[in-house]
Write a protein that holds these residues in place. Structure first.
Motif, PDB file in Angstrom:
ATOM      1  N   PRO A 138       0.860  -1.172  -0.188  1.00 15.00           N
ATOM      2  CA  PRO A 138       0.018   0.121   0.051  1.00 15.00           C
ATOM      3  C   PRO A 138       0.802   1.312  -0.125  1.00 15.00           C
ATOM      4  CG  PRO A 138      -0.097  -0.961   2.214  1.00 15.00           C
ATOM      5  CD  PRO A 138       0.885  -1.845   1.365  1.00 15.00           C
ATOM      6  N   VAL A 139       1.230   1.379  -1.030  1.00  9.92           N
ATOM      7  CA  VAL A 139       2.602   2.551  -1.095  1.00  9.92           C
ATOM      8  C   VAL A 139       2.210   3.797  -0.420  1.00  9.92           C
ATOM      9  CG1 VAL A 139       4.036   3.768  -2.798  1.00  9.92           C
ATOM     10  CG2 VAL A 139       3.272   1.430  -3.233  1.00  9.92           C
ATOM     11  N   GLN A 140       1.316   4.516  -1.137  1.00 13.55           N
ATOM     12  CA  GLN A 140       1.131   5.615  -0.556  1.00 13.55           C
ATOM     13  C   GLN A 140       0.958   6.021   1.135  1.00 13.55           C
ATOM     14  OE1 GLN A 140       0.596   4.900  -3.370  1.00 13.55           O
ATOM     15  NE2 GLN A 140       1.360   6.602  -4.663  1.00 13.55           N
ATOM     16  N   HIS A 141       0.055   4.893   1.441  1.00 13.44           N
ATOM     17  CA  HIS A 141      -0.331   4.885   2.889  1.00 13.44           C
ATOM     18  C   HIS A 141       0.932   4.619   3.710  1.00 13.44           C
ATOM     19  CE1 HIS A 141      -4.457   4.391   2.203  1.00 13.44           C
ATOM     20  NE2 HIS A 141      -4.777   4.407   3.428  1.00 13.44           N
ATOM     21  N   LEU A 142       1.806   3.956   3.234  1.00 13.57           N
ATOM     22  CA  LEU A 142       3.304   3.492   3.779  1.00 13.57           C
ATOM     23  C   LEU A 142       3.973   4.975   4.120  1.00 13.57           C
ATOM     24  CD1 LEU A 142       4.081   0.219   2.264  1.00 13.57           C
ATOM     25  CD2 LEU A 142       3.482   0.589   4.496  1.00 13.57           C
ATOM     26  N   PHE A 143       3.804   5.858   2.920  1.00  8.46           N
ATOM     27  CA  PHE A 143       4.548   7.208   3.087  1.00  8.46           C
ATOM     28  C   PHE A 143       3.812   7.920   4.162  1.00  8.46           C
ATOM     29  CE2 PHE A 143       6.505   5.898  -0.951  1.00  8.46           C
ATOM     30  CZ  PHE A 143       7.867   6.205  -0.528  1.00  8.46           C
ATOM     31  N   GLY A 144       2.464   7.748   4.160  1.00  7.11           N
ATOM     32  CA  GLY A 144       1.771   8.618   5.062  1.00  7.11           C
ATOM     33  C   GLY A 144       2.064   8.055   6.415  1.00  7.11           C
ATOM     34  N   LEU A 145       1.958   6.798   6.534  1.00 10.57           N
ATOM     35  CA  LEU A 145       2.081   6.428   8.135  1.00 10.57           C
ATOM     36  C   LEU A 145       3.390   6.843   8.631  1.00 10.57           C
ATOM     37  CD1 LEU A 145       1.139   4.775  10.532  1.00 10.57           C
ATOM     38  CD2 LEU A 145       1.995   2.649   9.411  1.00 10.57           C
ATOM     39  N   ARG A 146       4.540   6.673   7.700  1.00  5.07           N
ATOM     40  CA  ARG A 146       5.915   6.819   8.116  1.00  5.07           C
ATOM     41  C   ARG A 146       6.097   8.583   8.730  1.00  5.07           C
ATOM     42  NH1 ARG A 146       9.642   4.899  10.281  1.00  5.07           N
ATOM     43  NH2 ARG A 146       8.958   6.742  11.579  1.00  5.07           N
ATOM     44  N   GLN A 147       5.282   9.172   7.708  1.00  4.36           N
ATOM     45  CA  GLN A 147       5.278  10.877   8.324  1.00  4.36           C
ATOM     46  C   GLN A 147       4.338  10.817   9.533  1.00  4.36           C
ATOM     47  OE1 GLN A 147       6.578  13.407   6.977  1.00  4.36           O
ATOM     48  NE2 GLN A 147       5.719  14.736   8.445  1.00  4.36           N
ATOM     49  N   ALA A 148       3.378  10.159   9.729  1.00  2.00           N
ATOM     50  CA  ALA A 148       2.686  10.549  11.075  1.00  2.00           C
ATOM     51  C   ALA A 148       3.442   9.920  11.913  1.00  2.00           C
ATOM     52  CB  ALA A 148       1.243   9.516  11.016  1.00  2.00           C
ATOM     53  N   LEU A 149       4.184   8.689  12.028  1.00  2.00           N
ATOM     54  CA  LEU A 149       5.119   8.309  13.087  1.00  2.00           C
ATOM     55  C   LEU A 149       6.303   9.169  13.735  1.00  2.00           C
ATOM     56  CD1 LEU A 149       5.371   4.581  12.006  1.00  2.00           C
ATOM     57  CD2 LEU A 149       4.076   5.476  14.003  1.00  2.00           C
ATOM     58  N   ASP A 150       6.712   9.922  12.439  1.00  5.66           N
ATOM     59  CA  ASP A 150       7.643  10.829  12.565  1.00  5.66           C
ATOM     60  C   ASP A 150       7.101  12.280  13.464  1.00  5.66           C
ATOM     61  OD1 ASP A 150       9.751   9.591  11.209  1.00  5.66           O
ATOM     62  OD2 ASP A 150       9.503  10.762   9.538  1.00  5.66           O
ATOM     63  N   MET A 151       5.860  12.347  13.185  1.00  5.90           N
ATOM     64  CA  MET A 151       5.233  13.518  13.887  1.00  5.90           C
ATOM     65  C   MET A 151       5.124  13.092  15.193  1.00  5.90           C
ATOM     66  SD  MET A 151       2.546  14.796  10.950  1.00  5.90           S
ATOM     67  CE  MET A 151       1.806  15.858  12.252  1.00  5.90           C
ATOM     68  N   ILE A 152       4.687  11.573  15.504  1.00 11.01           N
ATOM     69  CA  ILE A 152       4.487  11.301  16.743  1.00 11.01           C
ATOM     70  C   ILE A 152       5.559  11.354  17.589  1.00 11.01           C
ATOM     71  CG2 ILE A 152       3.969   9.208  18.226  1.00 11.01           C
ATOM     72  CD1 ILE A 152       1.427   8.961  16.089  1.00 11.01           C
ATOM     73  N   PHE A 153       6.627  11.028  17.181  1.00 11.97           N
ATOM     74  CA  PHE A 153       8.024  10.934  17.859  1.00 11.97           C
ATOM     75  C   PHE A 153       8.557  12.318  18.003  1.00 11.97           C
ATOM     76  CE2 PHE A 153       7.932   6.329  16.316  1.00 11.97           C
ATOM     77  CZ  PHE A 153       7.500   5.779  17.805  1.00 11.97           C
TER      78      PHE A 153
END
Ligand SMILES: Cc1ncc(COP(=O)(O)O)c(C=O)c1O
Length: 390
Positions: free
Chosen positions: A249-264
């Motif tokens: 799920p290519v675009q979702h993976l990029f989105g989740l990566r960004q969300a996790l970066d924001m959380i950390f």
């Protein structure tokens, strides 16, 4: 008078507000799914997701919503005919139980007292009664998004241990992940089920399941009759595509990566504190309205109120009319009541939310109530501010 200009605010219980940075991270053409940056990015997600739910166990990312993740968890650890005990404290655990039942499992339900969290003593007593240990797993939801209940998972594990019962503990943390602490290993949870569209601030589409060694052992013993959900090839992939049983799920993976970066970047403790403070403000506002009208927090025990969703009972006041005014004229969408026996609505305060979003929502609700000539005590925003300032 409609005030429909500016940003519409979605205060439902997921999908939650998607940060612009997440949307931007997803806005890209398709990329090579055989080699290159996507592969590294995907592998970077697993340790971060495990950190958020507090586990050193396995993590599996599915192209699925929460229902898919529920089914994945069940398909991997059970064979038909085995028994599970569902701890009901709202609509979602029974929803999971319904899937278990349709998969051929024997499903028994233990209900929490009305408008309360699961009672660990009742669980202990029920498990002590299962002398033959026929119950193979206890299924519970940490935050039930219909009732607004937060269940004390550590206390539930203690009750299982006190009963000396070997059942697996399987927990739905879908409305908790990224909103409140989830400590899978420390709490003795065997399987955690999550999804990306609430505290993880990513559009719906990724179901995430975590399993510890006990759950993996049961999986190995039972096998899995579904090729798509199967943990074995996903846990030991020879090829990247086996992680997703097909195209990633290519675009979702990029989105989740960004969300996790924001959380950390914010810090997990700060994320949890923000949810806690905002939730406290919402509850103070509701209690204030209730001092002059029929408003009531659904969850009676203050310790069992969740920090990501608040369910509000409105007695004979038409909550749907109030929600319709908010939606059409005030640019805020509130959650419908779900499973309550009187008028009700829900406010989602999960993920990408801050004080102005929530204080604005409370003020908008108050404006709608004023237009309806509803009986309520005005000044809830001040009550929320006073509580949040503490
Ligand atoms: C606690 C909880 N579990 C499970 C689900 C089901 O997830 P989905 O709607 O993504 O299938 C939801 C959805 O709101 C939920 O809040």
């Amino acid at each position: 008078m409609p005030y429909d200009h500016g940003r519409h605010f979605l205060a439902i219980l997921g999908p939650s507000v998607i940060p612009d940075d997440v949307l931007r991270a997803m806005h890209r053409p398709a990329v090579n799914i055989y080699e290159g940056p996507l592969i590294d990015l995907t592998h970077s997600l697993y340790p971060d997701l495990k950190r958020i739910v507090g586990t050193k166990g396995e993590a599996f990312i599915y192209i699925a919503n929460g229902h898919g993740a529920w089914e994945a968890a069940l398909a991997n650890v059970f064979s038909g005919g085995e028994s599970v005990l569902v701890l009901e404290s709202g609509m979602f655990a029974p929803g999971w139980g319904e899937i278990a039942s349709r998969m051929g499992l024997e499903v028994e339900t233990l209900s929490a007292p009305k408008r309360s969290g699961v009672d660990p003593n009742a669980l202990e007593a029920r498990l002590r009664g299962d002398v033959g240990h026929t119950i193979k797993a206890v299924l519970v939801v940490q935050i039930d998004t219909s009732s607004g209940v937060w269940n004390d998972i550590a206390a539930i594990r203690q009750a299982m241990d006190a009963a000396g019962h070997p059942a697996l503990l399987m927990v739905d943390c879908i409305a908790a992940t990224g909103c409140v602490p989830c400590e899978m290993d420390a709490w003795g949870v065997d399987v955690t089920v999550s999804a990306c569209q609430k505290g993880l601030m990513t559009p719906p589409g990724l179901g995430i399941v975590f399993a510890n060694e006990r759950a993996m052992a049961k999986h190995r013993e039972n096998g899995c009759r579904s090729s798509y959900w199967d943990w074995t090839p996903r846990a030991n992939p020879e090829r990247y595509y086996q992680l997703f049983a097909g195209t990633a799920p290519v675009q979702h993976l990029f989105g989740l990566r960004q969300a996790l970066d924001m959380i950390f970047e914010e810090g997990l403790d700060a994320v949890y504190r923000r949810h806690r403070v905002i939730a406290r403000g919402v509850r103070a506002a509701v209690e204030h309205w209730g001092s002059g009208g029929p408003f009531e927090l659904n969850v009676i025990d203050p310790d069992a109120r969740s920090d990501s969703v608040t369910t509000i009972l409105t007695g004979d006041l038409d909550a749907d009319e109030m929600r319709a005014i908010c939606e059409a004229d005030l640019d805020v969408t509130l959650g419908i009541g779900l499973g309550q026996t009187v008028n009700a609505f829900r406010i989602g305060h999960m993920g990408h939310i801050n004080a102005p979003m929530m204080l604005g929502t409370l003020g908008s609700i108050e404006l709608a109530l004023t237009r309806m000539n509803a009986p309520f005590s005005p000044g809830a925003v001040e009550a929320a501010v006073a509580s949040m300032a503490q």
